[in-house]
Design a protein around this motif. Sequence first.
Motif, PDB file in Angstrom:
ATOM      1  N   GLU A 127      12.262   0.068 -58.325  1.00 45.05           N
ATOM      2  CA  GLU A 127      13.006   1.207 -57.795  1.00 45.05           C
ATOM      3  C   GLU A 127      12.156   2.480 -57.873  1.00 45.05           C
ATOM      4  OE1 GLU A 127      16.938   0.900 -59.572  1.00 45.05           O
ATOM      5  OE2 GLU A 127      17.260   3.001 -59.024  1.00 45.05           O
TER       6      GLU A 127
ATOM      7  N   LYS B 227       8.911   2.666 -57.970  1.00 44.54           N
ATOM      8  CA  LYS B 227       7.774   2.598 -57.062  1.00 44.54           C
ATOM      9  C   LYS B 227       8.219   2.854 -55.623  1.00 44.54           C
ATOM     10  CE  LYS B 227       3.642  -0.163 -56.248  1.00 44.54           C
ATOM     11  NZ  LYS B 227       2.840  -1.312 -56.671  1.00 44.54           N
ATOM     12  N   ALA B 228       9.462   2.507 -55.318  1.00 46.92           N
ATOM     13  CA  ALA B 228       9.969   2.730 -53.967  1.00 46.92           C
ATOM     14  C   ALA B 228      10.428   4.174 -53.791  1.00 46.92           C
ATOM     15  CB  ALA B 228      11.106   1.766 -53.672  1.00 46.92           C
ATOM     16  N   GLY B 229      10.178   5.014 -54.780  1.00 52.19           N
ATOM     17  CA  GLY B 229      10.487   6.434 -54.641  1.00 52.19           C
ATOM     18  C   GLY B 229      11.759   6.862 -55.338  1.00 52.19           C
ATOM     19  N   GLY B 230      12.439   5.946 -56.018  1.00 56.69           N
ATOM     20  CA  GLY B 230      13.672   6.294 -56.714  1.00 56.69           C
ATOM     21  C   GLY B 230      13.406   6.889 -58.081  1.00 56.69           C
ATOM     22  N   SER B 231      14.458   7.266 -58.795  1.00 56.39           N
ATOM     23  CA  SER B 231      14.281   7.756 -60.159  1.00 56.39           C
ATOM     24  C   SER B 231      15.345   7.150 -61.062  1.00 56.39           C
ATOM     25  CB  SER B 231      14.328   9.286 -60.196  1.00 56.39           C
ATOM     26  OG  SER B 231      15.404   9.735 -59.414  1.00 56.39           O
TER      27      SER B 231
ATOM     28  N   ALA C  32       8.341  -0.653 -48.412  1.00 54.24           N
ATOM     29  CA  ALA C  32       8.635   0.586 -49.134  1.00 54.24           C
ATOM     30  C   ALA C  32       8.690   1.755 -48.155  1.00 54.24           C
ATOM     31  CB  ALA C  32       7.562   0.851 -50.188  1.00 54.24           C
TER      32      ALA C  32
ATOM     33  N   SER D 164       7.832   7.761 -47.739  1.00 51.50           N
ATOM     34  CA  SER D 164       7.857   8.895 -48.661  1.00 51.50           C
ATOM     35  C   SER D 164       7.389   8.497 -50.064  1.00 51.50           C
ATOM     36  CB  SER D 164       9.268   9.475 -48.725  1.00 51.50           C
ATOM     37  OG  SER D 164      10.156   8.464 -49.186  1.00 51.50           O
ATOM     38  N   ALA D 165       7.500   7.211 -50.418  1.00 48.00           N
ATOM     39  CA  ALA D 165       7.113   6.771 -51.758  1.00 48.00           C
ATOM     40  C   ALA D 165       5.593   6.703 -51.914  1.00 48.00           C
ATOM     41  CB  ALA D 165       7.726   5.415 -52.068  1.00 48.00           C
ATOM     42  N   ALA D 166       4.862   6.760 -50.784  1.00 43.79           N
ATOM     43  CA  ALA D 166       3.393   6.731 -50.801  1.00 43.79           C
ATOM     44  C   ALA D 166       2.849   5.549 -51.597  1.00 43.79           C
ATOM     45  CB  ALA D 166       2.824   8.043 -51.341  1.00 43.79           C
ATOM     46  N   VAL D 167       3.446   4.364 -51.382  1.00 44.07           N
ATOM     47  CA  VAL D 167       2.932   3.158 -52.041  1.00 44.07           C
ATOM     48  C   VAL D 167       1.608   2.774 -51.370  1.00 44.07           C
ATOM     49  CG1 VAL D 167       3.364   0.711 -52.436  1.00 44.07           C
ATOM     50  CG2 VAL D 167       5.230   2.360 -52.618  1.00 44.07           C
TER      51      VAL D 167
ATOM     52  N   GLU E 249       1.443   0.858 -60.679  1.00 47.77           N
ATOM     53  CA  GLU E 249       1.458   1.880 -59.630  1.00 47.77           C
ATOM     54  C   GLU E 249       0.400   1.628 -58.562  1.00 47.77           C
ATOM     55  OE1 GLU E 249       0.942   5.781 -61.185  1.00 47.77           O
ATOM     56  OE2 GLU E 249       1.426   6.766 -59.290  1.00 47.77           O
TER      57      GLU E 249
END
Lengths: 108, 585
Positions: B332, B334-338, B232, B235-238, B83
């Motif tokens: 996926e 980390k890019a904001g997916g689930s 990314a 919205s994913a806040a990487v 993360e």
Amino acid sequence: MTDPELTAPDPDDTRLTRHTAGAFDIRNFIGALIGIYGVVLTLMGLFGDKAYEKTGGVNANLWAGLVMLVVGAAFMTWARLRPIIVPDHVGRVLDDPTRPAPRRRGGH
Amino acid sequence: MHALAGLPTADTLIDANVVDYFIIALYFVFVLGIGVMARRAVSDSIDFFLSGRSLPAWVTGLAFISANLGAVEIMGMSANGAELGISTVHYFWVGAIPAMLFLGVVMMPFYYGSKVRSVPEFMFRRFGTGAHLVNALSFALAQLLIAGVNLYLLGSIVHALLGWPLWVALLVAAAIVLSYITLGGLSAAIYNEVLQFFVIVAALLPLTLIGLHRVGGYQGLKDKVAEFAASAPASAAVPPAGQQLESWPGQALSGFDSPVWSIVGIVFGLGFVLSFGYWTTNFVEVQRAMASNSISAARKTPIIGAFPKMFVPFIVILPGMVAAVLVKEIAELKAGGSPAGGASGEGVKYNDALLLLMRDVLPNGLLGVAIAGLLAAFMAGMAANISAFNTVFSYDLWQRYIRKDHSDDYYLRIGRLATVAATVIAIGTAVVASSFSNVMDYLQTLFGFFNAPLFATFILGMFWKRMTATAGWVGLSAGTLSAVLVAFLTEDAFGDVSLGVIPIGGQGAAFLAASAAFVVDIVLSIVVSLLTQPKPASELRGLVYSETPKEDLVDPHESRLPWYQRTIPLAGVALVLVIILNLAF
């Protein structure tokens, strides 16, 4: 070791003799386990599914197996060359005045 | 093993074959074998609880770090690596090594030299009943809780990897840990920890190397992380690539926006308060050193442990980072997916990073070694908690307050019974954890706050003879309470229950709470000490620096050893190495 009943009136004398840890030297356990893993992985590397698509074209089992064989042998050799001497009699913890006293059986 | 194939099985995360099962089974044969062999050496309670104080320093040193290399560490740190990236190393190079060296150089002579059998017992000798009860009870409770969490993680991994139902996995794992600790006591736990250390390395090192090979080496990993961070969605806040690839100033880890405050937070909060509180007073670790054969070996235990410890991040954090760019599901996530799936079956989490990487890069054979390594790590953690618990329970609670003056055999029996009871409670805790995992997280945070003021009390007590018994328990309780209070006021230390008055979240909140505990403890201890009557100096020998003759604190034989076997030079080398590592990454 001599018979304590005949030659040593004080049973503590015989407890001062030293012996090696022998089979219960943790290095032998480590060496044996890693060594067997090495054998299994080497065989897997030679005869098993090499799964190159997973490893990126490296025979990972074979290499890991060979390294483990060396590491296992190194542990066994170390244990053989520098055996652990186990003192039979380990110094007793001195009494702590604040501690509730445990009464020991056997007197040592 | 295949007898168990008759059990109802779920879909497994990983396809293990018969060779993998053989490798795992072989490991368990060795674990139990060590328990049986250690059994022969146990003749009294000192043997059972402190290994007869007979082990060499390299054994206790490896056990020292292995006791900590449990589920939370391996899964948690690789999850953080996936993360947040490389700044996770602060948990090792700032958050562990300096405190371990300090423990060996400064504090261990008091622990070992005063002949106490546990850390709470030192508390008793120095501060009497009040501080002792606070310390012994909170420690015993925390160990039961953490043993349960370790067991739950162990059970869920077995469930995910081998498809056994969770309850079967829990019972089997608990039975194995129980049998080798009740048989061989601390010796069995320690010898197994040493074996576990090597199995863990044998599991994680190939995983790391093959993972790195797949992404094109370390340079390839850096390129891919940078590419990922750039592409990314916002919205994913990487965290930006710079923060993921450089350990300092570590904003991704601390949660502070300002780089200066981030460094202050990491150095003072994590590096000083949290880590010194944990490493120097936590009996789980200190017990390993107490089992060694001389004061010199006891001091070297954490210092020898520091060397492997500083390289652990390379086989724990790096695979996490590789997983974040190589494993489809983790990328996926980390890019904001689930993405669906994962060990829990409720969707992939960062905790699954290591498992999924194993699935993707290891051939059968090495896969078995990797699974054995993970199981080893989780059992090591749980066994360490339980063996420390049974000592504190038998000596510090049962013998001190409930049944005094019984025979040694009696306490040995109590120790074995406590082990059985602790295992049963851990199974219960694990079942609770399986349905309320958030509650467990917050409870762990809560118990973490019991550690924070401990270091303040210990260090003040060891170096200031004026400090009084009342100051001991007042400082400890007030420090803990203030940490809890601050945690409630931050954004998310206790999840939704926290109020958000102090605008700090994430790890920063924990650093802040711990720092508050430290400061409050020191200030209150000084104030209360000046108002109350100190203990007579005659009772402080071996407990306070100024009242202890120098020769009590060092091993007379140590000066005859070559430099690389002496405490201080070893600690110096470790310190230089860890500074080099900090500069390099």
